[in-house]
Every structure is written in C-alpha cells, then in structure tokens.
Design an enzyme around this catalytic site. Structure first.
Site, short mmCIF file in Angstrom:
data_model
loop_
_atom_site.label_atom_id
_atom_site.label_comp_id
_atom_site.label_asym_id
_atom_site.label_seq_id
_atom_site.Cartn_x
_atom_site.Cartn_y
_atom_site.Cartn_z
N HIS A 49 73.67 33.62 49.62
CA HIS A 49 74.25 34.52 50.63
C HIS A 49 74.73 33.78 51.88
CE1 HIS A 49 70.06 34.77 52.42
NE2 HIS A 49 70.78 34.72 53.52
N VAL A 55 63.15 44.35 27.41
CA VAL A 55 62.31 45.54 27.58
C VAL A 55 62.43 46.02 29.02
CG1 VAL A 55 60.61 45.00 25.80
CG2 VAL A 55 60.29 44.09 28.11
N LEU A 56 62.25 47.32 29.22
CA LEU A 56 62.06 47.89 30.55
C LEU A 56 60.57 48.13 30.70
CD1 LEU A 56 65.02 50.43 30.77
CD2 LEU A 56 64.94 48.07 31.55
N ILE A 57 60.01 47.62 31.77
CA ILE A 57 58.55 47.69 31.95
C ILE A 57 58.20 48.41 33.23
CG2 ILE A 57 58.05 45.61 30.60
CD1 ILE A 57 57.90 44.05 33.24
N ASP A 89 69.57 33.90 44.33
CA ASP A 89 70.12 33.68 45.67
C ASP A 89 70.12 32.20 46.02
OD1 ASP A 89 71.29 34.29 48.09
OD2 ASP A 89 69.39 34.72 49.10
N ASN A 142 67.87 30.86 59.53
CA ASN A 142 66.88 30.09 58.78
C ASN A 142 67.18 30.10 57.28
OD1 ASN A 142 64.53 30.84 61.15
ND2 ASN A 142 64.46 28.81 60.20
N SER A 143 67.98 31.06 56.83
CA SER A 143 68.22 31.22 55.40
C SER A 143 68.71 29.92 54.77
CB SER A 143 69.27 32.30 55.16
OG SER A 143 68.78 33.57 55.51
N LEU A 186 63.80 39.00 27.10
CA LEU A 186 62.99 39.69 26.10
C LEU A 186 63.64 41.00 25.67
CD1 LEU A 186 60.36 39.68 24.48
CD2 LEU A 186 59.21 40.71 26.45
#
Length: 475
Positions: free
Chosen positions: A114, A274-276, A144, A216-217, A272
């Site tokens: 960013h 899957v929705l967890i 990021d 600082n990013s 993988l």
C-alpha cells in the site's frame, strides 16, 4: 529498618537508594547501539502519482481529518489525502511517504504494497541522504508486500531474524518515518503472535505496542539482537493515530514472498478449498469436544483439494501435518505456506470420531470460482413445531439464486429454540445434528429425533455464506 538507618547514617540510606535506582535502570534495554548499527539499511520511501486516483491508504479520510493539520500533511502530501481529488480534475500529482529496508547489497528493498501501489515514481532515500529511483519488481496484495529494486553496489543491509522464534513479551523496536519525521525510533514489547486480521487470513501477524503511525508502514521491526523480525504494516485506531495496537508481517512470511517474487515473478500459496469458522463453547459441546478447538468446516468448495480428500461440512480439523489447531485462524497460514502439489495429513473430528485424511494441496486461485449447482424438487410442507420454525422446499429459481444444493428454506421463526439459536427467516438449513437435510421430510424426521436438553449443530446458508449455529432443545 529505615528509621534505624536514618539515625545511624543518612548518607548510607541515600547511597542505598541510588544503588537501587541504578540496578533498575540497568535492567531496562539500551537501544542506542542497535539503532546506530541498523539505521543505515532503513530507507524512506516517497511516491508520486501523476494522476489522482485509487491510491490505497491505511487510514480513512475521516481518520485523517481527525489528525492535526501539521501532522496530517506529512501523510497526505501537499495536495490532499491519497486517492482524493484536488478540485481540478485530479491532475495535480499526489504524494505520500512510507518506510522500507534493504535486504541485499545490490539493492533489493522490502516495503508494504500500500506504500507504492499505483505510484508513478518511487524515490528511496538512505540515511546518508542519497536518493535513488526505485522500480517495482513485484507485489503481493494478499500479504501487503512489495519488492523494489534500486541500482547500487555494496549497499548497507539489515540482518534478518527468525520470526518463528519470537515470544510474547520480548522487547522490540521500530525505525521509520512517521508523519515524515525520518529515522524515528520507537520501542515496546511483543503483545501477541499469530494474530489473524479480517483483511488477510494468510498472514499470522505480530502484534506489538510499538508506536506506529502513518509513514511507518513498510519499515522494519527489530529484536534485541538487531535482527529484523517483522515489517510494520497496520495499526488499530479510532483516532487515526497510534493507540497501542500495531501489527507487523513476520519476516519469515515476508522473505518467502520476496524469494518467490525475485525468482519467479509472482507468489503462489497452498489451497485447501474450505470455508471455516471458529469453534465456540456451544459448538464444541454440540460436536462432542471437551473444549473449543480446531477449525470447523462450514463448506467444501467444489472441485477443490478438500473435496478430493473427502472433507465434509461439519468436520472439525484438529491438526495439520501433526501441528495442532487451536483457533480456526491457525489453519490458513499453515496451508498457505505448504508448497503446491505437496501432500498433507489432516486429523478431523467427524460424528464424534477422529479420522485421518490425506490431501494434495492445490494452488490458491486469484478468485475462488464457485460452481453453479442445481438440484430440483422438494415436497411441499411445513417444518417441525418443537423448534419453533416453519420450513418449505426451495424452488429451482431459489436454488440458482442462492447457489445451494439441498436444504430447506426457513419461512418463519417463532419463539423457541430456533430463534434462540439465531436462525432467521430466509436462512437455508442444510444440515441438522450432522445429518444432511435434502427435503422437508428429512428436516421433520431429524428434528423429531433431536436429543432433549443437548446442544446440536445446524448448518445454515445466509446471504450465500454458510455458518454453523447451535440449537438447544428443551429438557
């Protein structure tokens, strides 16, 4: 004792107090040598975007407006906030600042994505005030991170640490350019490790109380051996400024991304499919766990490695390659760092019993493609009175719109266990007490046989998102 010392020797008491203060001071860390040794490899990064546009900022316009004007202008640049117009068609260049650090003598620089996203010109300034134009080698928005390159030889470099050895409570310090104040040093401790943030599930963030502010990013987070163990990336704020909660990308994650970008030009991650969701106390009880742990599978993506391995909704993944999963957020980073096409072993809890599954990890796609699934039919009818809700079969059109296979539609919810569980009108119930619901008759049969006085899981799809809730029947 102090009265006796005062009578016998006031000077002795003063000496003892001074000695005590000296001991306390000696126990506090001294950063002066570490800062002196490492500042030369930290850089200030300034960017210019010729056309006003979609510059990404880690802060909202409202948060920026809450900063004092003097400070805010260092982050916004001379022409307003990143991404904002200037009242003249957005043609005036926009500027912003960030930080970074050099990781190779020939000029590779790491920073946040960013910081440089959509920039037309990037200038890297060293501590000796040399300025160099940088080009973007590659970026990885998911973590990021961005890799830059400047032309140079024998440039100063940071020493890299092992973020896997980091422990909660360790002293750490940052060097960066908050609000444009170059080479500012702030220090604190590691507040937590392995934090999962909503914006990125594949990065187990380091949380610290080191003061981090706009500018600082992309800068380094050091340990007390002078090694970089993280890249400062985000803060939690309600004011637009530092509030004691900062997040850094672990250097082990960052260097994996760096090496992939340098060597192949892009980043690949394990997938993988899957929705967890998290396992809370009620869900743990309903699935027969003694305590909340693991990652509960809410949905298996069609044509995914998980489907090929035989994973099912309602499985709780307890370990991955022998590594225990305490929170559901532990799983994505484990999978993400697994090489594509490598085999992994899962331990899952299914219907109260542990089961071992072998899965061949795939590559995380840019956008998960959801297959269109259709399943017609369904008998007319209404639901089960004891739960306090009315259900009906899904029409073909509803199945296509909601992208669901099987299940029954909740038409009405009255007082009772269903409402207490959080079930709403319009939800689609796909599983009840770990049994698949394909029709209204299925739902009636399963609901009639629910055990009294025990928590049982129910899988619902709400606005396209599957989630498990817990129903408690009377008794």
């Amino acid at each position: 004792m102090y009265e006796r010392l005062l009578r016998s020797g006031p000077v002795l008491l003063v000496l003892m107090l001074l000695a005590s203060l000296s001991v306390q001071a000696a126990e506090l860390p001294d950063f002066t040598k570490l800062v002196d040794e490492n500042s030369s490899a930290v850089v200030n990064i300034s960017t210019t975007q010729k056309q006003g546009g979609a510059r990404q900022s880690p802060f909202t316009d409202r948060q920026l407006e809450q900063l004092p004007d003097f400070f805010r202008r260092f982050f916004e640049g001379p022409n307003g906030p990143p991404g904002g117009g200037n009242g003249h068609g957005g043609q005036t260049p926009l500027s912003s600042m960030g930080s970074g650090f050099i990781v190779s003598h020939d000029g590779y620089v790491l920073t946040n994505n960013h910081v440089v996203e959509n920039a037309d010109e990037i200038i890297v300034r060293l501590s000796d005030r040399r300025e160099m134009k940088a080009k973007v080698v590659g970026t990885d928005p998911r973590s990021d991170l961005a890799v830059l390159k400047v032309d140079g030889e024998d440039l100063p470099v940071v020493e890299l640490g092992d973020s896997g050895q980091l422990q909660q409570g360790q002293w750490v310090f940052a060097i960066g350019s908050p609000f444009g104040f170059d080479y500012t040093v702030t220090a604190g401790i590691v507040s937590a490790i392995g934090r999962s943030l909503p914006s990125e599930n594949y990065v187990p963030y380091i949380q610290s109380d080191v003061a981090i502010n706009p500018g600082n990013s992309g800068g380094p987070l050091f340990n007390m051996d002078g090694e970089v163990i993280g890249i400062n990336s985000q803060i939690y704020t309600r004011s637009g400024g530092f509030m004691g909660v900062s997040f850094a990308i672990p250097i082990n994650v960052a260097m994996n991304v760096f090496e992939q970008i340098r060597d192949q030009g892009y980043v690949s991650r394990g997938w993988l499919g899957v929705l967890i969701q998290e396992v809370n106390r009620d869900l743990a009880e309903s699935f027969g766990l003694k305590r909340p742990r693991g990652a509960l599978v809410a949905e298996v993506v069609p044509d995914s490695p998980a489907e090929a391995a035989g994973l099912q909704p309602g499985d709780i993944i307890l370990s991955y390659n022998g590594e225990s999963i305490s929170l559901s957020s532990d799983l994505p980073p484990m999978v993400g760092r697994t090489p594509v096409d490598e085999d992994a072993e899962l331990t899952v809890l299914r219907n109260g019993r542990k089961k071992t599954l072998d899965v061949t990890i795939g590559e995380l796609p840019d956008e998960t493609q959801q297959a269109q699934r259709q399943n017609g039919g369904g008998e007319p009818g209404q639901g089960a009175g004891p739960l306090g809700l009315t259900v009906e079969p899904l029409t073909e059109q509803q199945r296509r719109k909601l992208n669901v296979e099987g299940g029954v539609l909740v038409r009405d919810v009255g007082a009772g266990p269903a409402r207490n569980a959080g079930i709403r009108r319009g939800d689609v119930i796909r599983k009840l007490n770990n049994e698949t619901v394909a029709s209204v008759d299925d739902f009636r049969r399963i609901a009639a046989d629910l055990p009294e006085g025990r928590a049982v899981p129910v899988l619902v799809v709400r606005q396209g998102q599957p989630t498990f809730l817990v129903i408690r029947t009377g008794g």
